[in-house]
Scaffold this motif. Structure first.
Motif, PDB file in Angstrom:
ATOM      1  N   ASP A 204       0.666  -1.268   0.419  1.00 51.31           N
ATOM      2  CA  ASP A 204      -0.228  -0.091  -0.415  1.00 51.31           C
ATOM      3  C   ASP A 204       0.740   1.291  -0.239  1.00 51.31           C
ATOM      4  OD1 ASP A 204      -2.384  -1.401   0.342  1.00 51.31           O
ATOM      5  OD2 ASP A 204      -2.609  -0.892   2.435  1.00 51.31           O
TER       6      ASP A 204
ATOM      7  N   LEU B 109      -1.292   6.977   4.769  1.00 54.53           N
ATOM      8  CA  LEU B 109      -1.867   5.718   5.110  1.00 54.53           C
ATOM      9  C   LEU B 109      -2.519   6.211   7.205  1.00 54.53           C
ATOM     10  CD1 LEU B 109      -0.302   3.283   3.122  1.00 54.53           C
ATOM     11  CD2 LEU B 109      -2.497   3.241   3.657  1.00 54.53           C
TER      12      LEU B 109
ATOM     13  N   HIS C 295      -5.277   7.653   8.003  1.00 49.25           N
ATOM     14  CA  HIS C 295      -6.590   6.853   7.528  1.00 49.25           C
ATOM     15  C   HIS C 295      -6.611   5.283   7.919  1.00 49.25           C
ATOM     16  CE1 HIS C 295      -5.680  10.471   5.466  1.00 49.25           C
ATOM     17  NE2 HIS C 295      -7.089  10.390   5.569  1.00 49.25           N
TER      18      HIS C 295
ATOM     19  N   ASN D  25      -6.593   2.334   5.393  1.00 52.99           N
ATOM     20  CA  ASN D  25      -6.644   2.128   4.197  1.00 52.99           C
ATOM     21  C   ASN D  25      -6.262   2.869   3.446  1.00 52.99           C
ATOM     22  OD1 ASN D  25      -8.993   2.987   2.839  1.00 52.99           O
ATOM     23  ND2 ASN D  25     -10.869   3.170   4.091  1.00 52.99           N
TER      24      ASN D  25
ATOM     25  N   GLU E 180      -9.055   6.037   1.586  1.00 51.87           N
ATOM     26  CA  GLU E 180      -9.478   7.193   1.521  1.00 51.87           C
ATOM     27  C   GLU E 180      -8.029   7.884   2.122  1.00 51.87           C
ATOM     28  OE1 GLU E 180     -10.625   6.553   5.715  1.00 51.87           O
ATOM     29  OE2 GLU E 180     -12.554   5.352   5.172  1.00 51.87           O
TER      30      GLU E 180
END
Length: 128
Positions: free
Chosen positions: A93, A112, A115, A118, A121
């Motif tokens: 991610d 990251l 959020h 996520n 988002e």
């Protein structure tokens, strides 16, 4: 007759001089008025200086309030950083956000973590 006219003119001049002399003593009272206004100006400056002294006496109180507020904000910021450090994020991610948004590793990681890991988002927040 010219001589009489000259004498008359001379007498007229004397009268004018007398009028000038009578207006002369009226001038000194004007000077104190100017000095009075200067004294009033000085009084205003003095009042202003006294107000500043009074306000500066409250300076220590104001500084301590500001110092307390800063220390509270700093503690809150440290606690927030600890909370964010606890959030687990995936390496994939992080790399996705770095390559797609062309941002630094620290900025991608921060987004990251803010959020809660996520990706969607985090990407939406970075595009806005």
């Amino acid at each position: 007759r010219r001589r009489g006219e000259i004498e008359m003119a001379t007498e007229g001049d004397v009268e004018l001089e007398l009028e000038t002399e009578t207006s002369g003593p009226e001038r000194p009272p004007e000077k104190p008025r100017k000095h009075d206004s200067g004294a009033a100006d000085l009084e205003r400056v003095t009042d202003y200086a006294e107000e500043k002294e009074i306000q500066s006496s409250n300076l220590e109180t104001a500084m301590s309030v500001i110092g307390d507020r800063r220390s509270r904000e700093q503690k809150a910021k440290q606690e927030r950083e600890k909370e964010l450090a606890k959030v687990t994020i995936k390496k994939e991610d992080l790399e996705l956000i770095m390559t797609e948004m062309e941002i630094s590793r620290a900025a991608a990681e921060r987004s990251l973590r803010e959020h809660m890991g996520n990706v969607v988002e985090a990407l939406i927040a970075l595009t806005n």
